[in-house]
Design a protein around this motif. Structure first.
Motif: not given
Length: 146
Positions: A77-86
Motif C-alpha cells: 500500500q505504499g508504506c516504506r520503512p526507514q530501516f531494514v534489518v536483514l
C-alpha cells in the motif's frame, strides 16, 4: 501506524539461481517499486543476463527457502520503512553472483530512497562476501562510523 523498522530473516544458501527471487521478495515486502533503469542494472549484474532468472519480470516461482517475515508490512500500500534489518543468522552460504545481483542492488535501491539497510548475524564467510563486494562497509569505515 506504519512500521519504521522492518526485520527480515534470510534462510538457507543464497546463490545466483535464487537471488533474483529473493530480491523480488524483499523489495515487495518493504514496498520498493523498481524502475526500468534499476531492472536493467539488476539484469546486467550477472553474466547470465539473458536467462529468465536474471529478470524480475520472470515467473515468480517459489524459491526453496527465501525470506521469513518477522514483521507484517503494509508495503503493497505504499508504506516504506526507514530501516531494514536483514537477519543472516540462518544463511549459511552466499556466492559472489548472489552478493552482487541481490544484496548490492538492494543496498543501492535502499540508499537511493533514504532507507538504511542493516545486516545482522552473518557467519564470517557470508560477512566476508558482503564486505569484499562492497555491499557493507569495510572494517575501518565501520569503526569510523561507530
Amino acid at each position: 501506524n506504519d512500521p519504521k523498522i522492518v526485520t527480515l530473516e534470510v534462510k538457507g544458501p543464497i546463490f545466483f539461481g535464487s537471488s533474483q527471487k529473493l530480491l523480488t521478495d524483499i523489495t515487495d515486502e518493504i514496498g520498493l517499486s523498481i524502475s526500468e533503469e534499476e531492472l536493467k542494472r539488476i539484469a546486467f549484474a550477472s553474466p547470465h543476463h539473458s536467462t529468465p532468472h536474471s529478470s524480475l519480470r520472470a515467473n515468480r516461482a517459489k524459491s526453496p527457502k527465501g525470506i521469513k517475515k518477522k514483521a507484517k508490512l503494509l508495503g503493497k500500500q505504499g508504506c516504506r520503512p526507514q530501516f531494514v534489518v536483514l537477519d543472516f543468522s540462518q544463511m549459511h552460504n552466499l556466492d559472489a553472483s548472489a552478493a552482487t545481483s541481490c544484496f548490492l542492488q538492494l543496498a543501492k535501491m535502499c540508499e537511493k530512497r533514504g532507507i538504511l539497510l542493516c545486516a545482522a548475524g552473518a557467519i564470517p564467510r557470508v560477512e566476508w562476501m558482503l564486505r569484499s563486494h562492497n555491499i557493507t562497509y569495510g572494517y575501518d569505515e565501520e569503526i569510523q562510523i561507530k
